[in-house]
Design an enzyme around this catalytic site. Structure first.
Site, PDB file in Angstrom:
ATOM      1  N   SER A 221       6.293  32.996 -26.885  1.00 21.66           N
ATOM      2  CA  SER A 221       6.633  34.206 -27.653  1.00 21.66           C
ATOM      3  C   SER A 221       6.046  35.453 -26.988  1.00 21.66           C
ATOM      4  O   SER A 221       6.683  36.515 -26.980  1.00 21.66           O
ATOM      5  CB  SER A 221       6.199  34.089 -29.120  1.00 21.66           C
ATOM      6  OG  SER A 221       4.807  34.052 -29.233  1.00 21.66           O
TER       7      SER A 221
ATOM      8  N   HIS B 101      -6.516  35.625 -23.942  1.00 17.05           N
ATOM      9  CA  HIS B 101      -7.166  34.521 -24.649  1.00 17.05           C
ATOM     10  C   HIS B 101      -7.210  34.875 -26.138  1.00 17.05           C
ATOM     11  O   HIS B 101      -7.565  35.999 -26.495  1.00 17.05           O
ATOM     12  CB  HIS B 101      -8.585  34.310 -24.107  1.00 17.05           C
ATOM     13  CG  HIS B 101      -9.222  33.097 -24.677  1.00 17.05           C
ATOM     14  ND1 HIS B 101      -8.901  31.823 -24.249  1.00 17.05           N
ATOM     15  CD2 HIS B 101     -10.113  32.952 -25.680  1.00 17.05           C
ATOM     16  CE1 HIS B 101      -9.580  30.951 -24.974  1.00 17.05           C
ATOM     17  NE2 HIS B 101     -10.329  31.608 -25.839  1.00 17.05           N
TER      18      HIS B 101
ATOM     19  N   GLU C  59      -1.585  40.224 -30.234  1.00 21.19           N
ATOM     20  CA  GLU C  59      -1.104  39.998 -28.859  1.00 21.19           C
ATOM     21  C   GLU C  59       0.173  40.787 -28.594  1.00 21.19           C
ATOM     22  O   GLU C  59       0.294  41.474 -27.574  1.00 21.19           O
ATOM     23  CB  GLU C  59      -0.870  38.498 -28.618  1.00 21.19           C
ATOM     24  CG  GLU C  59      -2.171  37.719 -28.691  1.00 21.19           C
ATOM     25  CD  GLU C  59      -2.042  36.242 -28.363  1.00 21.19           C
ATOM     26  OE1 GLU C  59      -2.991  35.708 -27.774  1.00 21.19           O
ATOM     27  OE2 GLU C  59      -1.017  35.612 -28.705  1.00 21.19           O
TER      28      GLU C  59
HETATM   29  C1  GAR Z   1      -1.264  32.672 -27.336  1.00 24.74           C
HETATM   30  O1  GAR Z   1      -1.912  32.885 -28.560  1.00 24.74           O
HETATM   31  C2  GAR Z   1      -2.242  32.821 -26.186  1.00 24.74           C
HETATM   32  O2  GAR Z   1      -3.244  33.761 -26.417  1.00 24.74           O
HETATM   33  C3  GAR Z   1      -2.831  31.439 -26.123  1.00 24.74           C
HETATM   34  O3  GAR Z   1      -1.751  30.573 -26.342  1.00 24.74           O
HETATM   35  C4  GAR Z   1      -0.825  31.204 -27.231  1.00 24.74           C
HETATM   36  C5  GAR Z   1       0.568  31.057 -26.658  1.00 24.74           C
HETATM   37  O4  GAR Z   1       1.552  31.502 -27.547  1.00 24.74           O
HETATM   38  N1  GAR Z   1      -3.487  31.205 -24.858  1.00 24.74           N
HETATM   39  C6  GAR Z   1      -4.545  30.402 -24.710  1.00 24.74           C
HETATM   40  O5  GAR Z   1      -5.013  29.783 -25.633  1.00 24.74           O
HETATM   41  C7  GAR Z   1      -5.113  30.338 -23.299  1.00 24.74           C
HETATM   42  N2  GAR Z   1      -6.397  29.661 -23.291  1.00 24.74           N
HETATM   43  P1  GAR Z   1       3.015  31.815 -27.042  1.00 24.74           P
HETATM   44  O6  GAR Z   1       3.434  30.652 -26.147  1.00 24.74           O
HETATM   45  O7  GAR Z   1       3.857  31.880 -28.272  1.00 24.74           O
HETATM   46  O8  GAR Z   1       2.971  33.112 -26.285  1.00 24.74           O
END
Ligand code: GAR
Length: 193
Positions: free
Chosen positions: A13, A104, A174
């Site tokens: 996302s 993160h 984010e």
């Molecule tokens: C996000 O919240 C990102 O910050 C996290 O994974 C999620 C991915 O969501 N990243 C970590 O945990 C890295 N250690 P998305 O695939 O929907 O963007």
């Protein structure tokens, strides 16, 4: 034109929001999406966004130049990690000094490191009884979550929050900040060249 590659292992996302953010920008574009997970939903999103996508496996990332060669082939200038599960190997860090950033989903240096990914992070934040959490955007070096922090934003964690509601709050932060911070880092690094 600055060409961005996004690495993602899951839903993607953030990758989608970042790609959309740059859609009308004639200086910066998302040119490639890469994943280590052939089943990741980010591949579906890449298709819908008309961004080329490439899959590789852990061994190719760690032990070959395949990924670096793909980045060169696509003339990538800047790398963005958005929910990427694997450690970025030395050959990539060396090829893109200060040109790889990660997000993160917590306030580093807390709740970072190997295995701290996605919902595991939010569960750990809840179990520790934290009153706030947030996001950390940082440069990537060859250790998990240890590069210099560029930007952080916070949100409260209440007693009613579950790991799922914390994840929602963090995702909103984010989406709100990551595309803009990427744009600033790229614009500042171009000025400093
Ligand atoms: C996000 O919240 C990102 O910050 C996290 O994974 C999620 C991915 O969501 N990243 C970590 O945990 C890295 N250690 P998305 O695939 O929907 O963007």
């Amino acid at each position: 034109m600055t060409r961005i590659a996004i690495f993602a292992s899951g839903s993607g996302s953030n990758a989608e929001k970042i790609t959309q953010h740059f859609e009308n920008n004639d200086q910066i574009e998302v040119s490639l999406i890469l994943t280590n997970n052939p089943k990741a939903y980010v591949l579906e999103r890449a298709k819908n966004l008309h961004v080329p996508a490439v899959t590789f496996n852990r061994d190719e990332l760690r032990n070959t130049n395949k990924v670096l060669d793909i980045l060169k082939e696509h003339q990538i200038d800047f790398v963005v990690l958005a929910g990427f599960l694997l450690l970025v190997p030395e050959n990539l860090v060396e090829a893109y000094p200060d040109r790889i950033i990660n997000i993160h989903p917590a306030l580093l240096p807390k709740f970072g490191g190997k295995g701290m990914y996605g919902d595991k992070v939010h569960q750990a934040v809840k179990s520790a009884g934290e009153l706030e959490t947030g996001i950390s955007i940082h440069y990537v070096n060859n250790k998990y979550d240890e590069g210099e922090i560029i930007f952080q934003a916070k949100c409260p964690v209440t007693e009613e929050d579950t790991p799922e509601t914390v994840a929602d709050k963090v995702h909103q932060l984010e989406y709100q900040h990551y595309p803009q911070v990427i744009e600033s880092v790229i614009n500042n690094s171009i000025k400093n060249l």
